[in-house]
Enzyme design. Structure first.
Site, PDB file in Angstrom:
ATOM      1  N   ASN A 202      42.691  39.277  41.518  1.00 37.29           N
ATOM      2  CA  ASN A 202      41.875  38.620  42.565  1.00 37.29           C
ATOM      3  C   ASN A 202      42.824  37.958  43.513  1.00 37.29           C
ATOM      4  O   ASN A 202      42.398  37.637  44.759  1.00 37.29           O
ATOM      5  CB  ASN A 202      41.053  37.428  41.984  1.00 37.29           C
ATOM      6  CG  ASN A 202      40.475  36.540  42.833  1.00 37.29           C
ATOM      7  OD1 ASN A 202      39.520  36.903  43.661  1.00 37.29           O
ATOM      8  ND2 ASN A 202      41.104  35.246  42.844  1.00 37.29           N
TER       9      ASN A 202
ATOM     10  N   SER B 184      37.001  43.050  49.401  1.00 42.25           N
ATOM     11  CA  SER B 184      36.425  42.482  50.456  1.00 42.25           C
ATOM     12  C   SER B 184      35.217  43.246  51.110  1.00 42.25           C
ATOM     13  O   SER B 184      35.268  44.616  50.974  1.00 42.25           O
ATOM     14  CB  SER B 184      37.600  42.162  51.537  1.00 42.25           C
ATOM     15  OG  SER B 184      36.840  41.490  52.649  1.00 42.25           O
TER      16      SER B 184
ATOM     17  N   TYR C 165      44.718  43.691  56.660  1.00 40.47           N
ATOM     18  CA  TYR C 165      43.784  43.446  55.435  1.00 40.47           C
ATOM     19  C   TYR C 165      43.010  44.745  54.976  1.00 40.47           C
ATOM     20  O   TYR C 165      42.868  44.968  53.854  1.00 40.47           O
ATOM     21  CB  TYR C 165      43.117  42.089  55.755  1.00 40.47           C
ATOM     22  CG  TYR C 165      42.481  41.359  54.649  1.00 40.47           C
ATOM     23  CD1 TYR C 165      42.840  40.746  53.991  1.00 40.47           C
ATOM     24  CD2 TYR C 165      40.917  41.551  54.799  1.00 40.47           C
ATOM     25  CE1 TYR C 165      42.315  39.650  53.283  1.00 40.47           C
ATOM     26  CE2 TYR C 165      40.239  40.841  53.894  1.00 40.47           C
ATOM     27  CZ  TYR C 165      40.966  39.967  52.945  1.00 40.47           C
ATOM     28  OH  TYR C 165      40.158  38.943  52.137  1.00 40.47           O
TER      29      TYR C 165
END
Ligand code: NAD
Length: 273
Positions: free
Chosen positions: A89, A143, A156
């Protein structure tokens, strides 16, 4: 995975935000916790809180880019007890640059923590899930940026798309061993990652709700965990664009050898066995 009580979960980035919220939800189910994080002070605070509630907890200060530290962590977890759940995580926010203009050091750091850190965590902890033959579960925190390509968060996005691929392949590979995989794809969650007064992102979903969804998904063995319905049209648009491109550009008169197609079909997610 069912009957969580008494089982142990290892969570990276477990001292804050979504990781801590997963820990809370696991503790509610009577699980034992191993929290790993770079932030030693936050770990101490979390450990004191869990111990005060009667939860058995072990903490370790480690960086998910540090492979020897993860190997050592695995030895300590083994001594703590049988491991059933691994949550990869830990993550850091995007640099904010346009993707090809990302500074090399920032690129390496974001991919190193948000993608290679996932591989490192699972690589060193998976043998402990296998060791007892009772099955288990792996949770990968991706995400919404793992399903929708947005700017200026390209570094990202690349890491989080990679984390989705990692989880999908692993779901297929681990199915015969009774080890489930869930990939968490949240939109904005109110955590330290977004905590800037000038940012609309500092609002966001309560992390507690995300932690509770993760537990439900583990119990139901769900591969994808979506939390924010707002993004459904964006994911739909991407799927539509991919399928439309198949319609316009795939060559109907070229035939891949049958055994190649059969091999891909047999070994691709979703599992057919
Ligand atoms: N908050 C959001 O809106 C949001 C949305 C989608 C996905 N995510 C993802 O959720 C995960 C958790 O983030 P969060 O929102 O809870 O943020 P957070 O900053 O509250 O928690 C992240 C934790 O990871 C730890 N960490 C950072 N780098 C580390 C490293 N190299 N090794 C070990 N630990 C490290 C931090 O110390 C922190 O405790 C991340 O992977 C993030 O990308 C967050």
């Amino acid at each position: 995975m069912q009957n969580l009580s008494g089982k142990t979960a290892f969570i990276t980035g477990g001292a804050s935000g979504i990781g801590l919220a997963m820990a809370d939800a696991f503790a509610e189910r009577g699980m034992r916790l191993v929290l790993a994080d770079v932030n030693a002070a936050a770990l101490d605070k979390a450990a004191a809180r869990f111990r005060g509630r009667g939860t058995d907890v072990l903490t370790m200060t480690l960086d998910v880019t540090d492979r020897p530290a993860l190997a050592e962590a695995a030895r300590k977890v083994e001594a703590f007890g049988k491991l059933h759940v691994v949550c990869a995580n830990a993550g850091i926010p995007p640099s904010g640059a346009k993707v090809a203009e990302t500074e090399p050091e920032k690129w390496d750091r974001i991919i190193g923590i948000n993608l290679t850190g996932v591989y490192n965590t699972v690589h060193y902890m998976l043998p402990l899930l296998r060791a007892h033959g009772e099955g288990g579960h792996v949770v990968i925190t991706s995400s919404m940026a793992g399903a929708v390509a947005a700017s200026p968060i390209g570094d990202y996005v690349v890491a989080k798309y990679g984390a989705v691929g990692f989880g999908e392949v692993m779901a297929w590979e681990l199915k015969p061993e009774n080890i489930g995989v869930s990939i968490l794809l949240p939109g904005t969650v109110a955590t330290n990652l977004n905590a800037r007064e000038d940012s609309a992102l500092s609002a966001g979903m309560d992390a507690g709700a995300v932690g509770r969804r993760v537990v439900e998904a583990m119990e139901k063995d769900e591969l994808y965990i979506f939390t924010h319905a707002d993004y459904r049209p964006l994911v739909q648009a991407r799927c539509d664009a991919v399928m439309a491109a198949f319609g316009t550009s795939a060559q109907p008169d070229f035939r891949e050898p049958d055994q190649v197609v059969a091999m891909m079909c047999q070994n691709a997610y979703p599992p057919k066995r």
